[in-house]
Design an enzyme around this catalytic site. Structure first.
Site, PDB file in Angstrom:
ATOM      1  N   GLU A 206       1.112  -1.000   0.025  1.00  0.00           N
ATOM      2  CA  GLU A 206      -0.307   0.543   0.044  1.00  0.00           C
ATOM      3  C   GLU A 206       0.838   1.375  -0.017  1.00  0.00           C
ATOM      4  O   GLU A 206       0.978   1.840   0.685  1.00  0.00           O
ATOM      5  CB  GLU A 206      -1.036  -0.396   1.429  1.00  0.00           C
ATOM      6  CG  GLU A 206      -1.923  -0.889   1.156  1.00  0.00           C
ATOM      7  CD  GLU A 206      -3.000  -0.723   1.818  1.00  0.00           C
ATOM      8  OE1 GLU A 206      -3.164  -0.613   3.176  1.00  0.00           O
ATOM      9  OE2 GLU A 206      -4.051  -1.830   2.008  1.00  0.00           O
ATOM     10  N   GLU A 391      -4.873  -8.478  -2.078  1.00  0.00           N
ATOM     11  CA  GLU A 391      -5.822  -8.611  -0.393  1.00  0.00           C
ATOM     12  C   GLU A 391      -7.067  -8.259  -0.617  1.00  0.00           C
ATOM     13  O   GLU A 391      -7.497  -7.382  -1.776  1.00  0.00           O
ATOM     14  CB  GLU A 391      -5.739  -7.454   0.407  1.00  0.00           C
ATOM     15  CG  GLU A 391      -4.360  -7.666   1.412  1.00  0.00           C
ATOM     16  CD  GLU A 391      -3.632  -6.859   1.860  1.00  0.00           C
ATOM     17  OE1 GLU A 391      -4.870  -5.301   2.728  1.00  0.00           O
ATOM     18  OE2 GLU A 391      -2.245  -5.958   2.290  1.00  0.00           O
TER      19      GLU A 391
END
Ligand code: BG6
Length: 492
Positions: A206, A391
Site C-alpha cells: 500500500e 488483499e
C-alpha cells in the site's frame, strides 16, 4: 448465461504480513519495528505509540496519527516498549513458532501462492546494520523451503507497515533520502538469498498510504506536506532501484507494486461531487503513474508547486524512475467509499459518508463486489498491466459453536467478489493473475490491532488481549475455498 471461469495457472492464494502474523518480536535477533510500539485499539479508539520522557519510566501515549491526524510524541521522547502494556504484534498469531503447522494447513487448503512479508528488522535489526542477521535469513529460508516442497509460490512483500524503529529514531523515517540505500541493501540481500525460491516480489505494501499512515507506513513522527511528498518520492526511487537490482539477479523475476484501492463514488450527480470523486481517484492514480509509467502526472506537480513543496531530487533520479516500471499491479480491495463536497457528520475516515446501497460489516465497511469489477476495469483500462488482487476479505468477529465456525458471511463475501473477478476476466477482458485473500489464517488488524476482526479461513484461538492457546481451527470457509481452488473457481 454467466460464465464462471478463471485462467489456468491462476494464482489462488492467501495473504498475511510479518508484523500482523509472525510474533516472535525479539526472537532470533529481530529488532523492533514501528508496529512493536503500537497498543491495541478498537473501532472507536485509536492505537497509540508508547514513549517516555528522557530519564523517566512513566508511560506516555500518542495517537498513531493515521488519516492526517497529528502525532504528538515529544521531540525528546524515547519511543519504547513497556512491560505492563499489551502490544498485539509481539505474539500476533505466533507464526514464528508454528510455521510448519501453518504451511501444512495452507497446503491442505490447496494454495498455489502465499503472499507474505519479510520483516526488514529480522534481517537488519536496526535497519542500518553492516551485516545481515543470519538467524533471520535462516527463518525465512525454512519457510521458502516448505513452500517449495508444497508447490506454493511465495509472493513476497519487503515492507508491510513494518519499518524498523531504528529508521524512525536515527533517520526520521522515509522522508530521509539515506533510507533509500538502506532499504535497497536489505532488498538486495533477501532477493539474492532467496532467488531460487521466490519469483514474485513487491517492494512496498500500500505504497499510496505513505502520505496518510505516516508512522506505520513511513516511520515518520510529526511531519508536514513536504515530508509526506518526499517520503513517497523516496519510496518510488527505492522501488525502482529494487526493480533494477532484482532484474540483474534474475531477469525473469516479476516485480510489482501494491496500492490500496479506495474506489469512491460521488454522493450525488452534482458536478462538484463528480469532481471530488475524480480527485479521490488521483490519490492512487498519481502513485501508479510514477510506478507504472515512470512520471508524475501534471496535477501532482502543480499541487507541489502551489504548496511550495520542493522535492530533494538528484540528477539520475528521472532515469531511474523511467527505466524501472513495474511488471504487474497488485492492489488491496475491501470496500468502496463515497465522496461529496458537502460537509458530512460522522465521516468514517477516507471512506466518507455511509453508502445506503451497501450492507456493512461490524466495522462499518460496505460490501461492494461490483466495486471490485469496477476497480479491475479502471486499472486495466488505464495501465494495461497484469493485475493481482493481493488483499480482499471480510473482517468479522467469528464465534465458535460446538467446536466449529460457520462463517457464512465470509463465504458470501468471497463468493460475490470472485464472481466479479470472473466477470472482469470473461466479459471485460481484464488480465487478472491471482487472488490472495487477506489474513488467510487469522492475524491482528492493522487499523485497530484487534484479532477479533478476523479475516481467515483458519481460526487462531487468541483474543484481543493476547490470551488463548493459539491453536488453529478450520472454519467452514476453509472447506468452501478448498473446493473453489480444486475446481479452479468453477464451483463457487
Ligand atoms: C490493508 C493492509 O490496508 O488492510 C493490511 O495492507 C490490513 O495490513 C488490511 O490488515 C485490513 O485492514 P484491518 O485494519 O482490518 O486490518
Amino acid at each position: 448465461m454467466r460464465e464462471i471461469k478463471f485462467p489456468e495457472n491462476f494464482l489462488w492464494g492467501g495473504a498475511t504480513s510479518a508484523s500482523q502474523f509472525e510474533g516472535g518480536y525479539t526472537k532470533g535477533g529481530k529488532g523492533l519495528t514501528v508496529s512493536d510500539v503500537l497498543t491495541v485499539g478498537s473501532k472507536n479508539r485509536n492505537r497509540k505509540i508508547t514513549w517516555a520522557f528522557p530519564n523517566s519510566d512513566e508511560i506516555q501515549y500518542s495517537d498513531v496519527g493515521g488519516f492526517w491526524g497529528d502525532i504528538t510524541v515529544n521531540d525528546e521522547g524515547v519511543i519504547k516498549v513497556f512491560q505492563n502494556e499489551y502490544y498485539p504484534s509481539h505474539n500476533a498469531s505466533d507464526f514464528y513458532s508454528r510455521y510448519e503447522e501453518d504451511l501444512a494447513l495452507l497446503h491442505e487448503l490447496g494454495l498455489k501462492s502465499y503472499r507474505m512479508s519479510i520483516s526488514w528488522s529480522r534481517i537488519y535489526p536496526n535497519g542500518d546494520d553492516e551485516i545481515p542477521n543470519q538467524e533471520g535469513l535462516k527463518f525465512y529460508r525454512q519457510i521458502f523451503e516448505l513452500c517449495h516442497k508444497y508447490h506454493i509460490k511465495p509472493i513476497v512483500t519487503l515492507e508491510h507497515y513494518d519499518v524498523p524503529l531504528g529508521i524512525t529514531v536515527k533517520y526520521g523515517g522515509w522522508k530521509n533520502r539515506r533510507v533509500i540505500d538502506l532499504f535497497v541493501r536489505y532488498a538486495e540481500t533477501v532477493i539474492t538469498e532467496y532467488k531460487n525460491f521466490v519469483d514474485y516480489w513487491i517492494p512496498f505494501n500500500e505504497i499510496n498510504s505513505v502520505t496518510v499512515e505516516t508512522f506505520k507506513n513511513a516511520g515518520m513522527l510529526k511531519c508536514n506536506d513536504g515530508d509526506r511528498a518526499q517520503a513517497a518520492y523516496n519510496k518510488f526511487l527505492a522501488s525502482a532501484l529494487t526493480y533494477k537490482i532484482a532484474k540483474k539477479i534474475r531477469p525473469d523475476f516479476q516485480i510489482g507494486c501494491m496500492v490500496a484501492m479506495t474506489l469512491s463514488y460521488p454522493k450525488t450527480c452534482a458536478p462538484e461531487d463528480q469532481f471530488e470523486a475524480l480527485k479521490r481517484c488521483r490519490e492512487y492514480d498519481s502513485f501508479l503513474d510514477v510506478l507504472v509509467k515512470g512520471t508524475y502526472p501534471n496535477y501532482k506537480l502543480i499541487e507541489y508547486k502551489q504548496k511550495n513543496i520542493k522535492l530533494n531530487i538528484e540528477t539520475k533520479d528521472e532515469e531511474i524512475l523511467s527505466q524501472s516500471c513495474v511488471d504487474f499491479i497488485g492492489f488491496s480491495y475491501y470496500t468502496s467509499g463515497v465522496v461529496t463536497k458537502q460537509k458530512v457528520e460522522n465521516e468514517l475516515h477516507l471512506l466518507g459518508p455511509t453508502n445506503p446501497y451497501l450492507k456493512t460489516n461490524a466495522w462499518g465497511w460496505g460490501i461492494d463486489p461490483l466495486g471490485l469489477r469496477y476497480s479491475l476495469n479502471y486499472l486495466y483500462d488505464r495501465y494495461k498491466k497484469p493485475l493481482f488482487i493481493v488483499e480482499n476479505g471480510y473482517g468479522d468477529n467469528d464465534i465458535i459453536e460446538n467446536g466449529s465456525i460457520k462463517d457464512n458471511e465470509r463465504i458470501d463475501y468471497m463468493k460475490s467478489h470472485l464472481l466479479s473477478v470472473s466477470d472482469a476476466i470473461n466479459i471485460d477482458g481484464v488480465n487478472v493473475i491471482g487472488y490472495t485473500p487477506w489474513g488467510i489464517i487469522d492475524c491482528i488488524s492493522l487499523g485497530t490491532g484487534e484479532i477479533k476482526k478476523r479475516y481467515g479461513v483458519i481460526y487462531v484461538d487468541v483474543d484481543s488481549e493476547g490470551k488463548g492457546s493459539f491453536s488453529r481451527i478450520k472454519k467452514q470457509s476453509f472447506y468452501w475455498y478448498q473446493n473453489v481452488i480444486k475446481t479452479n473457481g468453477k464451483d463457487l
